[in-house]
Design a protein around this motif. Structure first.
Motif, PDB file in Angstrom:
ATOM      1  N   SER A 180       0.800  -1.229   0.000  1.00 45.73           N
ATOM      2  CA  SER A 180       0.000   0.000   0.000  1.00 45.73           C
ATOM      3  C   SER A 180       0.830   1.275   0.000  1.00 45.73           C
ATOM      4  N   ILE A 181       2.128   1.180   0.223  1.00 46.08           N
ATOM      5  CA  ILE A 181       2.935   2.400   0.249  1.00 46.08           C
ATOM      6  C   ILE A 181       3.850   2.516  -0.969  1.00 46.08           C
ATOM      7  N   HIS A 182       3.722   1.558  -1.898  1.00 48.93           N
ATOM      8  CA  HIS A 182       4.639   1.534  -3.044  1.00 48.93           C
ATOM      9  C   HIS A 182       3.983   1.981  -4.345  1.00 48.93           C
ATOM     10  N   ILE A 183       4.723   2.762  -5.109  1.00 55.04           N
ATOM     11  CA  ILE A 183       4.364   2.993  -6.495  1.00 55.04           C
ATOM     12  C   ILE A 183       4.545   1.670  -7.247  1.00 55.04           C
ATOM     13  N   MET A 184       3.576   1.331  -8.081  1.00 56.46           N
ATOM     14  CA  MET A 184       3.631   0.068  -8.810  1.00 56.46           C
ATOM     15  C   MET A 184       3.577   0.327 -10.312  1.00 56.46           C
ATOM     16  N   ASN A 185       4.150  -0.601 -11.056  1.00 60.68           N
ATOM     17  CA  ASN A 185       4.266  -0.445 -12.504  1.00 60.68           C
ATOM     18  C   ASN A 185       3.916  -1.737 -13.237  1.00 60.68           C
ATOM     19  N   TRP A 186       3.450  -1.578 -14.457  1.00 60.32           N
ATOM     20  CA  TRP A 186       3.357  -2.671 -15.417  1.00 60.32           C
ATOM     21  C   TRP A 186       4.380  -2.411 -16.520  1.00 60.32           C
ATOM     22  N   LYS A 233      12.718  -7.290 -28.395  1.00 59.87           N
ATOM     23  CA  LYS A 233      12.592  -5.876 -28.024  1.00 59.87           C
ATOM     24  C   LYS A 233      12.961  -5.679 -26.566  1.00 59.87           C
ATOM     25  N   GLU A 234      13.237  -4.428 -26.213  1.00 61.24           N
ATOM     26  CA  GLU A 234      13.583  -4.117 -24.841  1.00 61.24           C
ATOM     27  C   GLU A 234      12.329  -4.054 -23.969  1.00 61.24           C
ATOM     28  N   LEU A 235      12.545  -4.192 -22.695  1.00 61.01           N
ATOM     29  CA  LEU A 235      11.481  -4.031 -21.723  1.00 61.01           C
ATOM     30  C   LEU A 235      10.964  -2.595 -21.784  1.00 61.01           C
ATOM     31  N   GLU A 236       9.640  -2.435 -21.829  1.00 57.26           N
ATOM     32  CA  GLU A 236       9.096  -1.075 -21.873  1.00 57.26           C
ATOM     33  C   GLU A 236       8.000  -0.922 -20.830  1.00 57.26           C
ATOM     34  N   ARG A 237       7.948   0.254 -20.250  1.00 58.37           N
ATOM     35  CA  ARG A 237       6.942   0.542 -19.233  1.00 58.37           C
ATOM     36  C   ARG A 237       5.592   0.731 -19.898  1.00 58.37           C
ATOM     37  N   VAL A 238       4.576   0.211 -19.261  1.00 55.36           N
ATOM     38  CA  VAL A 238       3.217   0.342 -19.766  1.00 55.36           C
ATOM     39  C   VAL A 238       2.447   1.395 -18.973  1.00 55.36           C
ATOM     40  N   ALA A 239       2.497   1.272 -17.640  1.00 53.97           N
ATOM     41  CA  ALA A 239       1.713   2.167 -16.805  1.00 53.97           C
ATOM     42  C   ALA A 239       2.263   2.159 -15.388  1.00 53.97           C
ATOM     43  N   THR A 240       1.949   3.238 -14.670  1.00 55.14           N
ATOM     44  CA  THR A 240       2.390   3.432 -13.295  1.00 55.14           C
ATOM     45  C   THR A 240       1.216   3.922 -12.468  1.00 55.14           C
ATOM     46  N   ILE A 241       1.175   3.492 -11.210  1.00 55.26           N
ATOM     47  CA  ILE A 241       0.130   3.970 -10.308  1.00 55.26           C
ATOM     48  C   ILE A 241       0.739   4.277  -8.952  1.00 55.26           C
ATOM     49  N   TYR A 242       0.315   5.403  -8.372  1.00 51.78           N
ATOM     50  CA  TYR A 242       0.807   5.815  -7.080  1.00 51.78           C
ATOM     51  C   TYR A 242       0.121   5.004  -5.970  1.00 51.78           C
ATOM     52  N   PRO A 243       0.657   5.049  -4.756  1.00 51.43           N
ATOM     53  CA  PRO A 243       0.169   4.177  -3.686  1.00 51.43           C
ATOM     54  C   PRO A 243      -1.326   4.236  -3.418  1.00 51.43           C
ATOM     55  N   ASP A 244      -1.903   5.433  -3.436  1.00 57.37           N
ATOM     56  CA  ASP A 244      -3.332   5.512  -3.139  1.00 57.37           C
ATOM     57  C   ASP A 244      -4.194   5.435  -4.393  1.00 57.37           C
ATOM     58  N   GLY A 245      -3.573   5.262  -5.531  1.00 55.45           N
ATOM     59  CA  GLY A 245      -4.304   5.130  -6.784  1.00 55.45           C
ATOM     60  C   GLY A 245      -4.754   6.435  -7.403  1.00 55.45           C
ATOM     61  N   SER A 246      -4.432   7.550  -6.765  1.00 52.77           N
ATOM     62  CA  SER A 246      -4.930   8.841  -7.244  1.00 52.77           C
ATOM     63  C   SER A 246      -4.186   9.351  -8.466  1.00 52.77           C
TER      64      SER A 246
END
Length: 114
Positions: free
Chosen positions: A29-35, A42-55
């Motif tokens: 619940s306190i971590h920024i998470m990523n897909w 191909k290289e690894l690429e970021r898809v999306a990021t979400i902050y801890p509270d989802g805001s």
């Protein structure tokens, strides 16, 4: 940290999938998470990021308008809803706790093909 992705599969273009990532041994619940995703050759690429509270969420250009990242902190679970899938979305999808994708799970395969 344990990250376990699921929900991938074989779909046709235009269809949808919802990926899940269950996280354990981490104060989720306190971590920024990523897909992230990686296609063969191909290289690894970021898809999306979400902050801890989802805001706050952030998407790669290819994901904007089609993908939605979300989380359920009570269940230590991260989600990626993908709609209007295209063949170029075919990749292994990973959830990760860091911005480079180094701390990621085993991944779940998404294949978009007619």
């Amino acid at each position: 940290v344990k990250l376990e992705e699921s929900g991938g599969g074989l779909v046709q273009p235009g269809e949808s999938l919802k990926l899940s990532c269950v996280v354990s041994e981490l104060r989720f619940s306190i971590h920024i998470m990523n897909w992230f995703r990686q296609s063969p050759g191909k290289e690894l690429e970021r898809v999306a990021t979400i902050y801890p509270d989802g805001s706050i969420t952030n998407y790669a250009d290819f994901a904007k308008g089609r993908f939605t990242i979300s989380r359920d902190n009570a269940k230590n679970t991260l989600f990626l809803q993908m709609t209007d899938l295209k063949p170029e979305d075919t990749a292994m999808y990973y959830c990760a706790t860091d911005a480079r994708g180094a701390k990621r799970g085993q991944g779940t395969q998404v294949t978009v093909s007619s």
